[in-house]
Design an enzyme around this catalytic site. Sequence first.
Site, mmCIF file in Angstrom:
data_model
loop_
_atom_site.group_PDB
_atom_site.id
_atom_site.type_symbol
_atom_site.label_atom_id
_atom_site.label_comp_id
_atom_site.label_asym_id
_atom_site.label_seq_id
_atom_site.Cartn_x
_atom_site.Cartn_y
_atom_site.Cartn_z
ATOM 1 C CB SER D 47 -0.901 -0.003 1.233
ATOM 2 O OG SER D 47 -1.785 1.095 1.170
ATOM 3 C CD GLU D 48 -0.976 3.981 -3.374
ATOM 4 O OE1 GLU D 48 -1.035 2.733 -3.279
ATOM 5 O OE2 GLU D 48 -1.665 4.658 -4.153
ATOM 6 C CG ASN D 49 -1.030 4.226 3.234
ATOM 7 O OD1 ASN D 49 -1.071 3.235 2.508
ATOM 8 N ND2 ASN D 49 -1.702 4.306 4.357
#
Lengths: 220, 220, 227, 227
Positions: D47-49
């Site tokens: 997940s890019e966060n």
Amino acid sequence: MRNVVVENAADAVKGLRDGHVVMVGGFGGAGLPRSFVRAVAELGVRGLTLISNNAGTEGDDLSLWFRSRIVSKIVCSYPRSAKDFTAQYRAGEVELELVPQGTLVERIRAGGAGLGGFLSPVGVGTVFEQGKQKIEVDGRTYLLEMPLKADFALVKGKVADTLGNVTYNMTARNHCAVMTTAADTVAVEVDRVVEAGELDPEAVVTPCIFVNRVFARTSS
Amino acid sequence: MRNVVVENAADAVKGLRDGHVVMVGGFGGAGLPRSFVRAVAELGVRGLTLISNNAGTEGDDLSLWFRSRIVSKIVCSYPRSAKDFTAQYRAGEVELELVPQGTLVERIRAGGAGLGGFLSPVGVGTVFEQGKQKIEVDGRTYLLEMPLKADFALVKGKVADTLGNVTYNMTARNHCAVMTTAADTVAVEVDRVVEAGELDPEAVVTPCIFVNRVFARTSS
Amino acid sequence: MKGLERQQLARMVASQLPRESFVNLGIGAPTHVADYMDPESGVILHSENGILNVGPAPALGEANFDLINAGKSPVTLARGGSFFDSSMSFAMMRGGHIDVAVLGAFEVSQNGDLANWNTGRDEGEPPGVGGAMDLAVGAKQIWVMMEHVTREGAPRIVAECTLPLTAKRVVSRVFTSLAIVEVMPDGLVVSAMLRGARLEDVQARTGAPLRLAPHMRTIEPDGKVAE
Amino acid sequence: MKGLERQQLARMVASQLPRESFVNLGIGAPTHVADYMDPESGVILHSENGILNVGPAPALGEANFDLINAGKSPVTLARGGSFFDSSMSFAMMRGGHIDVAVLGAFEVSQNGDLANWNTGRDEGEPPGVGGAMDLAVGAKQIWVMMEHVTREGAPRIVAECTLPLTAKRVVSRVFTSLAIVEVMPDGLVVSAMLRGARLEDVQARTGAPLRLAPHMRTIEPDGKVAE
């Protein structure tokens, strides 16, 4: 479930071939994956381009690669006190690309992060600007530095889990962490392997996505 | 010995003035320093340039800054579902510089790392290439992206020690860690402050060199 | 004219570091500055191989070869220290987060050019640059400490550097065995001199014009600086 | 012609992910792919966060608002997961470390251009791009999942995109409610079709020429793909 643990150092460096570009972690002895250094020396490969901060000093460090004459070019910041490298360098048998240390590590990071290069203030007005494009931004001059990537990265960690998450020991982290991001095949030599889930998720330094092979120096 | 702990949020944002560039950490609510957001809203400053991933949604997040009309420009990647910002944006009262998220964070990192910019493949062939220099490297086209720096960075950590070393909580790390590297004054809101030496040196995410002020939401 | 020994020079530099500043001590002579630092000064030492808050050398037999400084000597970690990778370490340096870097030098020019990575002579070894350039470009202040003259008696503070440069216009202050010299936009200013030295003595050993600061201080033979 | 529902489409995509691959599921419809993934597949979600190894949604009442995904929904961390900052997360994406990114789209062109960040219409909201471009440029393979046609019945697979582009020549495979379409250097190839559909049915709903793969597979109405 993914499990990247291999049984011996030879398996960890399998596929490393003539002419490959190989990053090797370590600042002095800290972070140097000695088992992998030996294993590569035993492969009988030739013509490697070595990317590492140093060129070894003596004994079973990167000196071994120069004694075995498997390196044709080294990209590094400080190849001093390196008897075997020095002899070959002076004989014109090995090429040296000298890079200021911060630029070296940033070029590796750029390679791993998919950047085409970066503008660095380091080296402007020195011999290191030779052959580089100069770009002015807001009245300050920068050198355009190119990314570095490798076929293999060989580094030393402290603990890895079976998925390939890695922690390091104190200053042995140095160039190792960033090198794991910039190579097609990444092998990590560690002191100990644990099961997935045993490392603190906040304290993992190298997430497993970057790691292809883990070898425990002493059995897990 | 260095001790950067301040007693209240107002002290943490002291010196923040009209026209300042202010980075605010957080992805949604995770990593958003709510005490600082409120404290700045109460300062009565005007004309801030806000650098943050989002533009708030509602309540006591960055919406507050738009309701208080203290932002004249926002640099961000995703200012959607932001009622107060949207109203001002549509009325032409606030300027928007939209930046792909990875480019945003890399521009902040470049600012903190003393780079003059970097070459990114992101945005090539899209509206995001407008106004940017294109540079070709090895046959691939990149956009030259510029660093971002700020007068203040306001972020949310989990635990800090009195020197200013900081850890984060899970995904609240997001843009916070890199923002601490790129501002003249860095204030970190944390859940808890401990004595120097109580954090694991291997697990510190933001070393104290980047941190000027620490405020504990609840008393230590 | 007998100048300060290396140890006294180190004591002088240590006494001048700003309280609670973040400092990088270069390889070689600057390393000794740590031995004279007042623990109460709150100065925090950075080592470019990935340490913030470097402690003193370990006790005999307690060296850990994963805990070394940029000179590859064993060190310890002080309370509240941290480890990080080289990419963050050089970001600290290049990004202007280090308050003072204390570096050795072969030559410093009157406009602050620094030559400290290469003697320009063939010494039988390949060149090595390490982190010298990154520090020289990035730290907020670059201090140099060195013998005032070479072993052969030639000035090290010069009108223009003859050796390969490390960086241009970066040095702000030079601590030598004879004096403290400030690099100002309009030239070199001596702000302190060894007790008994006169400006003409120092000038005779310097390759660029010097002038005296309005407020001169005296360097005692033990390296202490009297106001 | 009734195509797959969103859930069946998600099941189809899930079944096609390579074993032990690193996968990013974009915001919106792709998120549902996680619900159909075989835990034995060893697929690791990014997940890019700042998460690697995203686990399933938390049990009711156990959400932690510091543990969210890129769509800002609460998630959990699977065994062996890790957290990192956005700079490392986007380095993973841009640097080609993600094997497959599954993205939603408004339009995909016959040469793999992707338009998925902006409808080009004024919807009363400022534009937002988030991490769409970084994923589209960086992942080794970009898969798109979407309805085969718009609500108005217009093709979403087109000769040339009309909406603002996310990235050029990046999509390698499109999963739609009717077919799996491979983007090949010499055009679009249908490698699987919904049971009962014929090429001309799919072609009629597609804005660029399609041809059949030598080895065609059948998509069952529940989203399973038969060899």
